[in-house]
Design a protein around this motif. Structure first.
Motif, PDB file in Angstrom:
ATOM      1  N   ALA A  73      -3.254 -22.530 -14.651  1.00  0.00           N
ATOM      2  CA  ALA A  73      -3.904 -23.795 -15.642  1.00  0.00           C
ATOM      3  C   ALA A  73      -4.238 -23.534 -16.836  1.00  0.00           C
ATOM      4  N   VAL A  74      -4.801 -22.409 -16.989  1.00  0.00           N
ATOM      5  CA  VAL A  74      -5.162 -22.015 -18.332  1.00  0.00           C
ATOM      6  C   VAL A  74      -3.917 -21.770 -19.310  1.00  0.00           C
ATOM      7  N   LEU A  75      -2.849 -21.247 -18.858  1.00  0.00           N
ATOM      8  CA  LEU A  75      -1.425 -21.037 -19.353  1.00  0.00           C
ATOM      9  C   LEU A  75      -0.786 -22.383 -19.564  1.00  0.00           C
ATOM     10  N   ALA A  76      -0.961 -23.153 -18.824  1.00  0.00           N
ATOM     11  CA  ALA A  76      -0.154 -24.414 -18.935  1.00  0.00           C
ATOM     12  C   ALA A  76      -0.831 -25.516 -19.931  1.00  0.00           C
ATOM     13  N   GLY A  77      -2.271 -25.294 -19.793  1.00  0.00           N
ATOM     14  CA  GLY A  77      -3.140 -25.903 -20.808  1.00  0.00           C
ATOM     15  C   GLY A  77      -2.792 -25.414 -22.210  1.00  0.00           C
ATOM     16  N   GLY A  78      -3.020 -24.036 -22.447  1.00  0.00           N
ATOM     17  CA  GLY A  78      -2.559 -23.301 -23.731  1.00  0.00           C
ATOM     18  C   GLY A  78      -1.071 -23.644 -24.148  1.00  0.00           C
ATOM     19  N   PHE A  79      -0.265 -23.722 -23.398  1.00  0.00           N
ATOM     20  CA  PHE A  79       1.092 -24.179 -23.966  1.00  0.00           C
ATOM     21  C   PHE A  79       1.030 -25.539 -24.544  1.00  0.00           C
ATOM     22  N   ALA A  80       0.492 -26.519 -23.860  1.00  0.00           N
ATOM     23  CA  ALA A  80       0.527 -27.734 -24.287  1.00  0.00           C
ATOM     24  C   ALA A  80      -0.217 -28.034 -25.549  1.00  0.00           C
ATOM     25  N   ILE A  81      -1.282 -27.315 -25.704  1.00  0.00           N
ATOM     26  CA  ILE A  81      -2.028 -27.657 -27.010  1.00  0.00           C
ATOM     27  C   ILE A  81      -1.375 -26.914 -28.043  1.00  0.00           C
ATOM     28  N   PHE A  82      -0.761 -25.501 -27.973  1.00  0.00           N
ATOM     29  CA  PHE A  82       0.146 -24.706 -28.716  1.00  0.00           C
ATOM     30  C   PHE A  82       1.278 -25.708 -29.048  1.00  0.00           C
ATOM     31  N   SER A  83       2.003 -26.410 -28.265  1.00  0.00           N
ATOM     32  CA  SER A  83       2.921 -27.090 -28.486  1.00  0.00           C
ATOM     33  C   SER A  83       2.646 -28.333 -29.698  1.00  0.00           C
ATOM     34  N   VAL A  84       1.704 -28.993 -29.058  1.00  0.00           N
ATOM     35  CA  VAL A  84       1.355 -30.125 -29.847  1.00  0.00           C
ATOM     36  C   VAL A  84       0.785 -29.945 -31.367  1.00  0.00           C
TER      37      VAL A  84
ATOM     38  N   MET B  14     -12.976 -16.696  -3.879  1.00  0.00           N
ATOM     39  CA  MET B  14     -12.829 -17.150  -5.058  1.00  0.00           C
ATOM     40  C   MET B  14     -11.426 -16.380  -5.506  1.00  0.00           C
ATOM     41  N   ASP B  15     -11.197 -15.419  -4.974  1.00  0.00           N
ATOM     42  CA  ASP B  15     -10.047 -14.317  -5.448  1.00  0.00           C
ATOM     43  C   ASP B  15      -8.542 -15.419  -5.208  1.00  0.00           C
ATOM     44  N   LEU B  16      -8.764 -16.140  -4.202  1.00  0.00           N
ATOM     45  CA  LEU B  16      -7.565 -17.002  -3.837  1.00  0.00           C
ATOM     46  C   LEU B  16      -7.239 -18.144  -4.969  1.00  0.00           C
ATOM     47  N   TYR B  17      -8.431 -18.532  -6.069  1.00  0.00           N
ATOM     48  CA  TYR B  17      -8.061 -19.685  -6.827  1.00  0.00           C
ATOM     49  C   TYR B  17      -7.981 -18.815  -8.273  1.00  0.00           C
ATOM     50  N   VAL B  18      -8.084 -17.596  -8.207  1.00  0.00           N
ATOM     51  CA  VAL B  18      -7.773 -16.984  -9.639  1.00  0.00           C
ATOM     52  C   VAL B  18      -6.414 -17.092 -10.189  1.00  0.00           C
TER      53      VAL B  18
END
Length: 131
Positions: free
Chosen positions: A11-22, A1-5
């Motif tokens: 992914a969380v940062l990209a999604g957060g940036f997209a939601i924040f921008s919209v 699981m450590d490899l996927y962190v």
């Protein structure tokens, strides 16, 4: 699981940036409305009247688009060929995977000649001149 962190964090940062921008865009963007911007397929330019039945569209645009497609396809074929043309060797000098050989070289030369014929045709027809 450590490899996927790191991937999950990205992914969380990209999604957060997209939601924040919209979410912030309606509050920070300019508010200059006109009739053209409220029309469907707006681009900010007032539409000009079109002749009945459509107008003539210059063929040069389509020839240039086809030229770009031809060169994109050439790159798609050339890159893997160039990577696998020479034999792959290990540290001791032994061949791990043989190269493509003379047949592949002749085939690629024929392909490049075909692309150059298309390029010469477009050049001769002045498809690259934007005057």
């Amino acid at each position: 699981m450590d490899l996927y962190v790191p991937i999950l964090v990205l992914a969380v940062l990209a999604g957060g940036f997209a939601i924040f921008s919209v979410a912030i865009a309606p509050f920070t963007g300019p508010k200059r409305w006109n009739r053209a911007k409220l029309d469907a397929y707006e681009c900010g330019i007032e539409p000009t009247p079109q002749p009945v039945g459509g107008g003539r569209f210059p063929l040069k645009y389509m020839v240039t688009a086809m030229l770009f497609i031809v060169f994109d396809i050439e790159i798609i074929f050339l890159y893997p060929w160039a990577v696998s043309f020479a034999p792959l060797r290990n540290d001791a000098g032994g061949v791990i995977m043989p190269g493509l050989g003379l047949f592949a070289l002749v085939e690629m030369l024929l392909f490049i000649v075909t692309v150059l014929v298309a390029y010469a045709y477009v050049w001769r027809r002045k498809g690259l001149d934007w005057d």
